[in-house]
Design an enzyme around this catalytic site. Structure first.
Site, mmCIF file in Angstrom:
data_model
loop_
_atom_site.group_PDB
_atom_site.id
_atom_site.type_symbol
_atom_site.label_atom_id
_atom_site.label_comp_id
_atom_site.label_asym_id
_atom_site.label_seq_id
_atom_site.Cartn_x
_atom_site.Cartn_y
_atom_site.Cartn_z
ATOM 1 C CB SER A 18 -0.928 0.020 1.217
ATOM 2 O OG SER A 18 -1.645 1.240 1.275
ATOM 3 C CB THR A 65 -7.189 -1.704 0.570
ATOM 4 O OG1 THR A 65 -7.102 -2.161 -0.778
ATOM 5 C CG2 THR A 65 -6.302 -2.526 1.477
ATOM 6 C CE LYS A 69 -11.512 -0.329 -1.383
ATOM 7 N NZ LYS A 69 -11.350 0.215 -2.757
ATOM 8 C CG ASP A 106 -12.080 3.942 -3.969
ATOM 9 O OD1 ASP A 106 -10.972 4.485 -3.800
ATOM 10 O OD2 ASP A 106 -12.358 2.811 -3.528
ATOM 11 N N GLY A 129 -13.985 -5.023 -17.289
ATOM 12 C CA GLY A 129 -14.028 -5.722 -16.010
ATOM 13 C C GLY A 129 -15.331 -5.483 -15.270
ATOM 14 C CB ALA A 130 -17.797 -7.196 -14.088
ATOM 15 N N GLY A 131 -15.501 -6.159 -11.436
ATOM 16 C CA GLY A 131 -15.306 -6.372 -10.005
ATOM 17 C C GLY A 131 -15.760 -5.189 -9.175
ATOM 18 N NE ARG A 154 -11.037 -12.129 -18.403
ATOM 19 C CZ ARG A 154 -10.379 -12.296 -19.548
ATOM 20 N NH1 ARG A 154 -10.793 -13.182 -20.422
ATOM 21 N NH2 ARG A 154 -9.299 -11.581 -19.803
ATOM 22 C CE1 TYR A 218 0.436 1.451 -6.299
ATOM 23 C CE2 TYR A 218 -1.966 1.622 -6.411
ATOM 24 C CZ TYR A 218 -0.816 1.260 -5.725
ATOM 25 O OH TYR A 218 -0.917 0.697 -4.479
ATOM 26 N N GLY A 239 -3.751 4.856 -12.216
ATOM 27 C CA GLY A 239 -4.188 4.453 -10.892
ATOM 28 C C GLY A 239 -3.602 5.329 -9.802
#
Length: 276
Positions: A18, A65, A69, A106, A129-131, A154, A218, A239
């Site tokens: 982090s 993190t 969350k 965020d 993506g889909a997270g 996916r 990042y 990022g």
């Protein structure tokens, strides 16, 4: 009168990577908060309740993190509307009475990072993506995108999840299979929320005149996609941009001091990544 010692920290698992301590400590130094400290603690979902119970009045706030969350939600006294919109908290602030308030920086952090690069509004956008980060991206787009958002995923389960988030956030979401993800690169804004290496296969499909790419990674940086995007003259939001902007909001909430020193925090983050 002596300054009152105040503590803050980032929690998660894994947490050793982090950059949050670097950013927050840089802010404290610039703001002259000599008696403030910011640490990192390896805490998983099972250990979170006990960790929170053990905190005393010195604590001002926490950054969270993965995987905390959502795990923190039932443990807080209150959450903001922003956090509730995506059922995710990345910031906990302790009131003088010990009351805990959860927020999500965020989402506004994404918006500020895009605005810094000239993106105020778009007619359409793509999410790769889909997270969990994808739901935050959708929430940000609910304030920036006037039309359709296409999510490249996916699995059918992920597609359904993104459509449900779209309905909840009042965003028009269309889903498409990952095999068609190259088509996303033609849109004016692309937000990549996938793990390292996932978008490398798309780098050769960057169009001649790309729009804006927001890649939430990042490290390593630049990604192959981001490097090729820049080569073709497209705007790239990293990022680190997101990390700094969301941390600025955390510092302001935890310390009560505003504005937080964006430039000093960014330089500290860039230095830390260079030294790794």
């Amino acid at each position: 009168m002596a300054d009152v010692r105040r503590r803050a920290a980032v929690l998660g698992s894994p947490i050793a990577h982090s950059l949050s301590p670097v950013l927050h400590r840089a802010a404290y130094e610039r703001l002259g908060l000599r008696d403030w400290s910011y640490e990192r603690f390896e805490v998983d979902e099972a250990g979170l309740p006990g960790f929170l119970e053990g905190l005393d009045g010195e604590w001002a706030g926490l950054s969270l993190t993965m995987p905390l969350k959502r795990a923190v939600l039932p443990l807080l006294d209150e959450i903001t509307d922003t956090a509730a919109s995506v059922e995710a908290v990345n910031t906990v602030v302790f009131g003088e009475d010990g009351r805990t308030v959860g927020d999500n920086t965020d989402i506004p952090g994404m918006i500020e990072a895009l605005r810094e690069h000239g993106v105020e509004q778009v007619e359409t956008a793509a999410i790769l993506g889909a997270g969990a980060t994808a739901s935050s991206a959708l929430a940000a787009l609910s304030r920036l995108c006037t039309g359709e958002v296409v999510a490249y995923v996916r699995s059918e389960a992920r597609a359904l999840e993104m459509k449900q988030w779209g309905e909840r956030l009042d965003v028009e979401v269309r889903t498409a299979p990952w095999s068609e993800a190259a088509a996303a690169l033609e849109l004016p804004l692309v937000i990549a929320t996938t793990p390292a290496g996932t978008t490398d296969e798309l780098a050769q499909s960057v169009p001649e005149k790309p729009g804006t790419l927001f890649d939430v990674l990042y490290e390593p940086w630049p990604t192959e996609l981001a490097a090729r995007w820049s080569m073709f003259g497209g705007a790239v939001v990293s990022g680190l941009d997101l990390l700094v902007h969301q941390a600025v909001l955390q510092v302001e909430q935890m310390t009560g001091r505003s504005p937080a020193p964006l430039g000093a925090m960014r330089k500290a983050g860039e230095r830390a990544l260079t030294d790794r």
